[in-house]
Scaffold this motif. Structure first.
Motif, PDB file in Angstrom:
ATOM      1  N   PRO A  67     -44.815 -32.351  59.047  1.00 49.14           N
ATOM      2  CA  PRO A  67     -45.902 -32.901  58.791  1.00 49.14           C
ATOM      3  C   PRO A  67     -46.923 -32.373  60.308  1.00 49.14           C
ATOM      4  N   PRO A  68     -48.069 -32.595  60.201  1.00 50.48           N
ATOM      5  CA  PRO A  68     -48.812 -32.258  61.156  1.00 50.48           C
ATOM      6  C   PRO A  68     -48.498 -33.079  62.550  1.00 50.48           C
ATOM      7  N   SER A  69     -49.066 -32.474  63.520  1.00 50.03           N
ATOM      8  CA  SER A  69     -48.774 -33.007  64.924  1.00 50.03           C
ATOM      9  C   SER A  69     -49.335 -32.288  65.983  1.00 50.03           C
ATOM     10  N   ILE A  70     -49.747 -33.037  67.016  1.00 49.71           N
ATOM     11  CA  ILE A  70     -50.425 -32.609  68.244  1.00 49.71           C
ATOM     12  C   ILE A  70     -49.492 -31.924  69.164  1.00 49.71           C
ATOM     13  N   TYR A  71     -49.787 -30.593  69.690  1.00 52.71           N
ATOM     14  CA  TYR A  71     -48.877 -29.915  70.650  1.00 52.71           C
ATOM     15  C   TYR A  71     -49.701 -29.504  71.722  1.00 52.71           C
ATOM     16  N   PRO A  72     -49.007 -29.565  73.005  1.00 52.14           N
ATOM     17  CA  PRO A  72     -47.994 -30.371  73.357  1.00 52.14           C
ATOM     18  C   PRO A  72     -48.385 -31.774  73.376  1.00 52.14           C
ATOM     19  N   ARG A  73     -47.331 -32.727  73.095  1.00 54.59           N
ATOM     20  CA  ARG A  73     -47.536 -34.185  73.116  1.00 54.59           C
ATOM     21  C   ARG A  73     -47.769 -34.460  74.502  1.00 54.59           C
ATOM     22  N   PRO A  74     -48.855 -35.415  74.784  1.00 51.16           N
ATOM     23  CA  PRO A  74     -49.178 -35.679  76.163  1.00 51.16           C
ATOM     24  C   PRO A  74     -48.045 -36.285  76.861  1.00 51.16           C
ATOM     25  N   GLY A  75     -47.676 -35.651  78.126  1.00 49.59           N
ATOM     26  CA  GLY A  75     -46.669 -36.154  78.981  1.00 49.59           C
ATOM     27  C   GLY A  75     -45.353 -35.065  78.642  1.00 49.59           C
ATOM     28  N   ALA A 110     -58.886 -37.448  74.792  1.00 50.55           N
ATOM     29  CA  ALA A 110     -58.655 -38.797  74.153  1.00 50.55           C
ATOM     30  C   ALA A 110     -56.977 -39.025  73.822  1.00 50.55           C
ATOM     31  N   ALA A 111     -56.405 -37.862  73.389  1.00 48.26           N
ATOM     32  CA  ALA A 111     -55.097 -37.983  73.257  1.00 48.26           C
ATOM     33  C   ALA A 111     -54.441 -38.079  74.623  1.00 48.26           C
ATOM     34  N   THR A 112     -54.915 -37.433  75.433  1.00 51.49           N
ATOM     35  CA  THR A 112     -54.091 -37.621  76.839  1.00 51.49           C
ATOM     36  C   THR A 112     -54.347 -38.865  77.656  1.00 51.49           C
ATOM     37  N   ALA A 113     -55.392 -39.556  77.402  1.00 52.47           N
ATOM     38  CA  ALA A 113     -55.720 -40.883  77.719  1.00 52.47           C
ATOM     39  C   ALA A 113     -55.101 -41.923  77.149  1.00 52.47           C
ATOM     40  N   ALA A 114     -54.512 -41.686  75.924  1.00 53.57           N
ATOM     41  CA  ALA A 114     -53.856 -42.622  75.053  1.00 53.57           C
ATOM     42  C   ALA A 114     -52.426 -42.582  75.513  1.00 53.57           C
ATOM     43  N   ALA A 115     -51.880 -41.678  76.195  1.00 51.66           N
ATOM     44  CA  ALA A 115     -50.432 -41.622  76.727  1.00 51.66           C
ATOM     45  C   ALA A 115     -50.037 -42.821  77.721  1.00 51.66           C
ATOM     46  N   THR A 116     -48.836 -43.182  77.082  1.00 51.89           N
ATOM     47  CA  THR A 116     -48.211 -44.413  77.922  1.00 51.89           C
ATOM     48  C   THR A 116     -46.821 -43.940  78.034  1.00 51.89           C
ATOM     49  N   GLY A 117     -46.076 -44.991  78.640  1.00 52.08           N
ATOM     50  CA  GLY A 117     -44.586 -44.845  78.684  1.00 52.08           C
ATOM     51  C   GLY A 117     -43.913 -44.856  77.460  1.00 52.08           C
TER      52      GLY A 117
END
Length: 162
Positions: free
Chosen positions: A95-103, A138-145
């Protein structure tokens, strides 16, 4: 300088007419004259004749779980493209995904939205859409632990999860 340059992908298929219809729809390239009717089909530019993709008849079914090479198809909208490929006989493998995942790679922002598809002969190819700078930010800003799934990251980037 390399040994050569990439000319075109060659995709092994079990039925040339099905493959012609499928790959012409996916790429937007017309089927062009083949000098090897019944063995190879070509997609590309008819005048002047220039093949950009070869479909090779191979009656033996694929026996390994993944390809050793594949093509990337650049699209404007992953979700729309996935649905279009499914409608003409393809299948969704990843399925669709963002690459690379933030972090996941420090200092490397997400750059693409992508999905792995298969044609009617189980040949894999990727649908790829470049993220805008705003989507990546926006994706990078949503990164959490926390560990998040693909739908979370796509949503954070402003893409619509499938």
């Amino acid at each position: 300088m390399g040994i050569g340059r990439l000319k075109c992908p060659v995709v092994h298929v079990g039925d040339l007419s099905v493959a012609e219809a499928f790959w012409a729809e996916v790429t937007g390239m017309p089927v062009i004259t083949s000098h090897y009717t019944g063995r190879f089909s070509y997609l590309g530019r008819p005048d002047p004749w220039d093949h950009q993709m070869i479909l090779q008849l191979d009656p033996c079914p694929k026996t390994v779980p993944t390809n050793r090479c594949h093509v990337d198809i650049h699209v404007d909208d992953i979700d729309t493209a996935v649905e279009a490929v499914l409608a003409i006989g393809g299948a969704l493998k990843k399925p669709p995904s963002i690459y690379p995942r933030p972090g996941s790679f420090p200092g490397k922002p997400p750059v693409i939205d992508w999905a792995v598809m298969t044609d009617p002969f189980d040949n894999e190819f990727c649908l790829v859409s470049l993220l805008t700078d705003d989507e990546s930010t926006a994706a990078t800003a949503a990164a959490t632990g926390d560990h998040h799934d693909d739908a979370y990251w796509r949503s954070a980037a402003g893409r619509h999860p499938s």
